[in-house]
Design a protein around this motif. Structure first.
Motif, PDB file in Angstrom:
ATOM      1  N   GLU A  55      -7.406  -3.194   3.566  1.00 27.38           N
ATOM      2  CA  GLU A  55      -8.368  -4.297   3.464  1.00 27.38           C
ATOM      3  C   GLU A  55      -8.090  -5.359   4.513  1.00 27.38           C
ATOM      4  OE1 GLU A  55      -9.486  -4.823  -1.005  1.00 27.38           O
ATOM      5  OE2 GLU A  55      -7.340  -5.006  -0.830  1.00 27.38           O
ATOM      6  N   ASN A  83      -9.852   1.802  -2.062  1.00 28.42           N
ATOM      7  CA  ASN A  83     -10.077   1.632  -0.626  1.00 28.42           C
ATOM      8  C   ASN A  83      -9.511   2.769   0.217  1.00 28.42           C
ATOM      9  OD1 ASN A  83     -11.524  -0.775  -0.798  1.00 28.42           O
ATOM     10  ND2 ASN A  83      -9.681  -2.023  -0.833  1.00 28.42           N
ATOM     11  N   THR A  84      -8.505   3.458  -0.320  1.00 28.36           N
ATOM     12  CA  THR A  84      -7.922   4.551   0.458  1.00 28.36           C
ATOM     13  C   THR A  84      -8.295   5.913  -0.114  1.00 28.36           C
ATOM     14  OG1 THR A  84      -5.852   4.391  -0.772  1.00 28.36           O
ATOM     15  CG2 THR A  84      -5.972   3.166   1.285  1.00 28.36           C
ATOM     16  N   PHE A 112     -21.251  -0.736  -6.663  1.00 29.78           N
ATOM     17  CA  PHE A 112     -20.596  -1.177  -5.436  1.00 29.78           C
ATOM     18  C   PHE A 112     -19.382  -0.308  -5.109  1.00 29.78           C
ATOM     19  CE2 PHE A 112     -17.839  -3.693  -2.784  1.00 29.78           C
ATOM     20  CZ  PHE A 112     -18.723  -4.309  -1.913  1.00 29.78           C
ATOM     21  N   LEU A 113     -18.573  -0.045  -6.140  1.00 29.46           N
ATOM     22  CA  LEU A 113     -17.365   0.769  -5.910  1.00 29.46           C
ATOM     23  C   LEU A 113     -17.729   2.224  -5.630  1.00 29.46           C
ATOM     24  CD1 LEU A 113     -14.738  -0.559  -8.484  1.00 29.46           C
ATOM     25  CD2 LEU A 113     -15.250  -1.335  -6.179  1.00 29.46           C
ATOM     26  N   LEU A 151     -12.612   2.733   2.291  1.00 30.98           N
ATOM     27  CA  LEU A 151     -13.195   1.506   2.839  1.00 30.98           C
ATOM     28  C   LEU A 151     -13.508   1.598   4.332  1.00 30.98           C
ATOM     29  CD1 LEU A 151     -13.938  -1.478   2.227  1.00 30.98           C
ATOM     30  CD2 LEU A 151     -11.596  -2.073   2.830  1.00 30.98           C
ATOM     31  N   ILE A 152     -12.627   2.247   5.087  1.00 28.98           N
ATOM     32  CA  ILE A 152     -12.835   2.310   6.541  1.00 28.98           C
ATOM     33  C   ILE A 152     -14.158   3.006   6.855  1.00 28.98           C
ATOM     34  CG2 ILE A 152     -11.926   3.313   8.695  1.00 28.98           C
ATOM     35  CD1 ILE A 152     -10.233   0.991   7.770  1.00 28.98           C
ATOM     36  N   ILE A 178       0.458  -1.189   8.616  1.00 27.12           N
ATOM     37  CA  ILE A 178      -0.567  -0.310   8.039  1.00 27.12           C
ATOM     38  C   ILE A 178      -1.955  -0.913   8.293  1.00 27.12           C
ATOM     39  CG2 ILE A 178      -1.374   0.824   5.919  1.00 27.12           C
ATOM     40  CD1 ILE A 178       1.507   0.484   4.824  1.00 27.12           C
ATOM     41  N   VAL A 236     -17.117   0.778   5.897  1.00 24.64           N
ATOM     42  CA  VAL A 236     -17.382  -0.278   6.883  1.00 24.64           C
ATOM     43  C   VAL A 236     -18.059   0.334   8.118  1.00 24.64           C
ATOM     44  CG1 VAL A 236     -16.290  -1.941   8.438  1.00 24.64           C
ATOM     45  CG2 VAL A 236     -15.523  -1.754   6.071  1.00 24.64           C
ATOM     46  N   ARG A 237     -17.558   1.490   8.535  1.00 26.94           N
ATOM     47  CA  ARG A 237     -18.143   2.184   9.699  1.00 26.94           C
ATOM     48  C   ARG A 237     -19.614   2.501   9.477  1.00 26.94           C
ATOM     49  NH1 ARG A 237     -13.881   6.184  10.473  1.00 26.94           N
ATOM     50  NH2 ARG A 237     -12.386   5.384  11.987  1.00 26.94           N
ATOM     51  N   ARG A 279      -7.443  -1.751  -6.209  1.00 29.01           N
ATOM     52  CA  ARG A 279      -8.197  -1.908  -4.951  1.00 29.01           C
ATOM     53  C   ARG A 279      -7.675  -0.952  -3.877  1.00 29.01           C
ATOM     54  NH1 ARG A 279     -11.060  -6.966  -4.369  1.00 29.01           N
ATOM     55  NH2 ARG A 279     -11.119  -6.557  -2.139  1.00 29.01           N
ATOM     56  N   ASN A 280      -6.339  -0.912  -3.759  1.00 26.81           N
ATOM     57  CA  ASN A 280      -5.735  -0.053  -2.731  1.00 26.81           C
ATOM     58  C   ASN A 280      -6.127   1.404  -2.938  1.00 26.81           C
ATOM     59  OD1 ASN A 280      -4.469  -2.129  -1.376  1.00 26.81           O
ATOM     60  ND2 ASN A 280      -2.491  -1.853  -2.376  1.00 26.81           N
ATOM     61  N   LEU A 321     -11.029   1.378  13.135  1.00 31.17           N
ATOM     62  CA  LEU A 321     -12.402   0.852  13.192  1.00 31.17           C
ATOM     63  C   LEU A 321     -12.890   0.674  14.628  1.00 31.17           C
ATOM     64  CD1 LEU A 321     -12.295  -1.782  10.322  1.00 31.17           C
ATOM     65  CD2 LEU A 321     -13.685   0.286  10.391  1.00 31.17           C
ATOM     66  N   LYS A 375     -14.617 -10.125   6.832  1.00 30.16           N
ATOM     67  CA  LYS A 375     -15.229 -10.060   5.497  1.00 30.16           C
ATOM     68  C   LYS A 375     -14.472  -9.099   4.586  1.00 30.16           C
ATOM     69  CE  LYS A 375     -19.332  -8.893   7.151  1.00 30.16           C
ATOM     70  NZ  LYS A 375     -20.773  -8.610   7.253  1.00 30.16           N
ATOM     71  N   TRP A 419     -14.822  -7.223   0.267  1.00 31.84           N
ATOM     72  CA  TRP A 419     -15.512  -7.157  -1.027  1.00 31.84           C
ATOM     73  C   TRP A 419     -14.621  -7.718  -2.126  1.00 31.84           C
ATOM     74  CZ3 TRP A 419     -13.669  -4.378  -5.276  1.00 31.84           C
ATOM     75  CH2 TRP A 419     -12.706  -3.391  -5.037  1.00 31.84           C
ATOM     76  N   ILE A 466       0.295   5.210  -0.882  1.00 29.47           N
ATOM     77  CA  ILE A 466       0.636   6.217   0.141  1.00 29.47           C
ATOM     78  C   ILE A 466       1.647   7.224  -0.434  1.00 29.47           C
ATOM     79  CG2 ILE A 466       1.737   6.580   2.404  1.00 29.47           C
ATOM     80  CD1 ILE A 466       0.642   3.770   3.199  1.00 29.47           C
ATOM     81  N   TYR A 496     -20.149  -8.414  -7.907  1.00 29.63           N
ATOM     82  CA  TYR A 496     -19.477  -7.952  -6.686  1.00 29.63           C
ATOM     83  C   TYR A 496     -20.138  -8.621  -5.485  1.00 29.63           C
ATOM     84  CZ  TYR A 496     -16.979  -4.347  -9.257  1.00 29.63           C
ATOM     85  OH  TYR A 496     -16.139  -3.697 -10.119  1.00 29.63           O
ATOM     86  N   TRP A 531     -22.464  -2.983   4.991  1.00 24.35           N
ATOM     87  CA  TRP A 531     -22.318  -4.405   4.597  1.00 24.35           C
ATOM     88  C   TRP A 531     -22.445  -5.342   5.769  1.00 24.35           C
ATOM     89  CZ3 TRP A 531     -16.595  -5.377   2.657  1.00 24.35           C
ATOM     90  CH2 TRP A 531     -15.712  -5.113   3.698  1.00 24.35           C
ATOM     91  N   VAL A 577      -9.431  -4.330   7.757  1.00 24.60           N
ATOM     92  CA  VAL A 577     -10.893  -4.485   7.813  1.00 24.60           C
ATOM     93  C   VAL A 577     -11.259  -5.948   8.069  1.00 24.60           C
ATOM     94  CG1 VAL A 577     -13.007  -4.353   6.420  1.00 24.60           C
ATOM     95  CG2 VAL A 577     -11.398  -2.439   6.427  1.00 24.60           C
ATOM     96  N   GLU A 621       0.839  -1.196   0.000  1.00 23.34           N
ATOM     97  CA  GLU A 621       0.000   0.000   0.000  1.00 23.34           C
ATOM     98  C   GLU A 621       0.879   1.253   0.000  1.00 23.34           C
ATOM     99  OE1 GLU A 621      -3.760  -0.971   1.825  1.00 23.34           O
ATOM    100  OE2 GLU A 621      -3.647   0.923   2.915  1.00 23.34           O
TER     101      GLU A 621
END
Lengths: 160, 413
Positions: free
Chosen positions: B139, A99-100, A141-142, A151-152, B40, A155-156, A95-96, B48, B148, B150, A74, B23, A160, B142, A70
């Motif tokens: 990820e 997600n960030t 979805f994205l 992503l954080i 990280i 999720v919070r 993805r990274n 979280l 879980k 995605w 960064i 997805y 999901w 998480v 990652e």
């Protein structure tokens, strides 16, 4: 999500891998300020120093191939890059970035170095040198992850 | 409706009836992170503010282990403290090794499981019919908290292996041959599934092949389960697992036929693993020969190298480094006298670490130095200075080259 951004084009080629983006010897830290000055230093030693906040990376195929580190994302965030446009991305890098919370766009754009580029996210269009390129919208979805700013937060939000 | 193996596993783990392109949010059986990626992930996990799914989490320091400097020591300590404080699985130096090898040996990888790892070569566990995929650190953090993640279910490229490999042809040569066809990024976002005459390919060779599907950009790999898989699992503490197979009429993105009898010993020349040549075409002088890594640092690899080095001397201008992929490999090499053979030939035998594979430390190349290596990548500057060069080959070729002082084969000695 932002609606429109503009920045200068930083042009890179095909198959830019994560070892190029941030060489492994710097992986003993994950602090953006320490990583950013070493962006692409093996190939372009002066590049990191010339990048301004808001610049946009324009690359070819398979951007970000190689490692899952990652640190690559960064590093790019640490430079203040506002968006990465490439013909295609390596999977984990993509993805990274999602997600960030750094915008990545799959599109083929021909731009000159430091030329002004504008990305209109609302209408999925890139404007450069008088030309207009349409890009594919993110899947639903994205979009949810991007709109949550990573992503954080997603999720919070308990979605999901 | 017929499905591929990867569609079946993702459907089961997400509780949906899903297909390639969909997805899903899937339950992860295990999540692994190493000393580079865990710190990280731990920050993301802490953000979280949830408790850890400790029985799913495996922490395996390997990249800069033993720590090479103070920053590496901090990363290691952060990973270790997290593992111990949260009661997760933890394999330290002395009991662990390179993360993917440990995941196989300790029985985490098994058929039908879905495993995520914060390291790109997590694809390796496809050798044991698991769906395993590399992810980023955020990820991983998480998954530490939720169990879980995605995913977009990948399409499958079916690779139908036919015939028997010739003598001297190893798993490394087979996957390099396949990479020369599919190319770097050619399997991006896809699953590479191997079937056909896999009975001729031992589990350790399958691990090498599954490991380097990452170099084609694949999301995961998958070998059909057979007697060799079951035999390997019997020797490990694996727990329950479920054998899954693609339906014959599943919707494959493409099918590639490979005649293994046509494959010859090969090298990947700088600066891409898909840049493959017949070994006889390359005669370059070398400065370092490196046997190790999650690709080819197993006991079988070290046996092959030792059989070539026995009673011979490494060329005086070559630094031969042999780095076992795990403590289990190290202990076995010790019992079999392989370490003696290697050090008597003038080679250096180290403890377990990723070491120079990623230019981390211990075997880093200086300007213009040339290395032949059993590892998986030969990118610009991968193993050190940007002017250094890395050639990839099977461990037998690496050992023979160490004696010859140039790239060559065991037959030339």
């Amino acid at each position: 999500m932002m609606e429109e951004i503009s920045g200068r084009a930083i042009i890179l080629g095909d198959n830019v891998d994560t070892d190029q983006i941030i060489p492994a010897k710097y992986l003993n830290t994950s602090e953006p300020d320490k990583l950013a000055p070493h962006f692409m230093e093996n190939e372009y030693p002066d590049l990191a120093g010339s990048i301004q906040k808001g610049d946009i990376i324009v690359a070819g195929k398979n951007f970000g191939s190689g490692s899952s580190r990652e640190h690559a994302v960064i590093t790019i965030k640490g430079l203040g890059i506002s968006c990465i446009i490439a013909e295609s991305f390596a999977r984990i890098f993509f993805r990274n970035a999602i997600n960030t919370g750094i915008p990545v766009i799959e599109a083929k754009v021909s731009a000159n170095s430091l030329e002004k580029i504008t990305v209109d996210f609302r209408n999925s269009r890139i404007f450069c040198g008088g030309k207009e390129v349409e890009f594919k919208e993110y899947p639903e979805f994205l979009k949810n992850i991007i709109e949550s700013n990573g992503l954080i937060n997603y999720v919070r939000s308990g979605k999901w | 409706m017929s499905k591929t193996a990867v569609e079946k596993i993702f459907s089961e783990k997400s509780g949906t009836d899903s297909r390639a392109g969909d997805y899903v949010v899937a339950n992860i059986d295990y999540v692994m992170a190493n000393d580079i990626t865990a710190p990280i992930a731990i920050d993301a996990f802490n953000d979280l503010g949830m408790s850890a799914k400790s029985d799913k989490i495996i922490i395996i320091p390997d990249h800069f282990i033993p720590p090479k400097d103070i920053n590496s020591a901090k990363q290691y300590k952060k990973s270790k403290d997290f593992a111990l404080d949260n009661g997760t699985w933890f394999y330290d130096i002395g009991s662990g090794g390179v993360c993917h090898q440990v995941m196989m040996e300790k029985g985490f990888a098994a058929p039908g499981r879905l495993i995520a790892g914060a390291d790109s070569h997590t694809n390796t566990y496809g050798a044991l019919s698991a769906i395993s995929t590399g992810i980023g650190s955020t990820e991983a953090g998480v998954i530490f908290a939720t169990g879980k993640m995605w995913f977009k279910i990948p399409e499958t490229i079916k690779i139908n292996l036919k015939g028997k490999p010739s003598k001297g042809v190893e798993g490394k040569d087979i996957i390099l041959y396949i990479l020369s066809i599919i190319k770097n990024g050619g399997a991006a976002y896809k699953c590479m599934e191997f079937s056909g005459d896999i009975k001729y390919i031992d589990i350790n060779e399958r691990m090498t092949m599954a490991n380097m599907t990452t170099e084609a950009g694949a999301k995961c790999s998958f070998f059909d389960t057979d007697e060799k898989t079951i035999e390997y699992l019997k020797q490990r503490n694996t727990g329950e697992y479920k054998i899954v197979k693609s339906d014959d009429n599943a919707d494959f993105e493409q099918t590639i036929e490979i005649n293994m009898a046509e494959i010859e010993p090969s090298v990947a020349v700088p600066n891409s693993p898909d840049n493959v040549r017949h070994v006889s075409e390359i005669h370059e002088r070398i400065d370092q020969a490196y046997i190790g890594s999650c690709t080819n640092g197993r006991i079988e690899d070290i046996r092959k190298a030792a059989s070539i080095l026995k009673g011979r001397k490494v060329d005086r201008r070559v630094r031969l480094m042999v780095v076992p992929a795990s403590q289990e490999v190290y202990n076995q090499a010790l019992r079999e006298g392989l370490i003696n053979t290697i050090v008597e030939s003038g080679g250096y035998f180290s403890g377990t670490t990723c070491g120079a594979c990623l230019g981390g430390y211990m075997g880093v190349l200086g300007p213009d130095e040339v290395c032949i290596s059993s590892t998986n990548r030969n990118f610009i500057g991968r193993m050190g200075d940007k002017t250094s060069k890395v050639y990839l080959a099977n461990p037998s070729i690496v050992a023979a080259s160490a004696i010859l002082g140039r790239i060559g084969t065991p037959e030339e000695i």
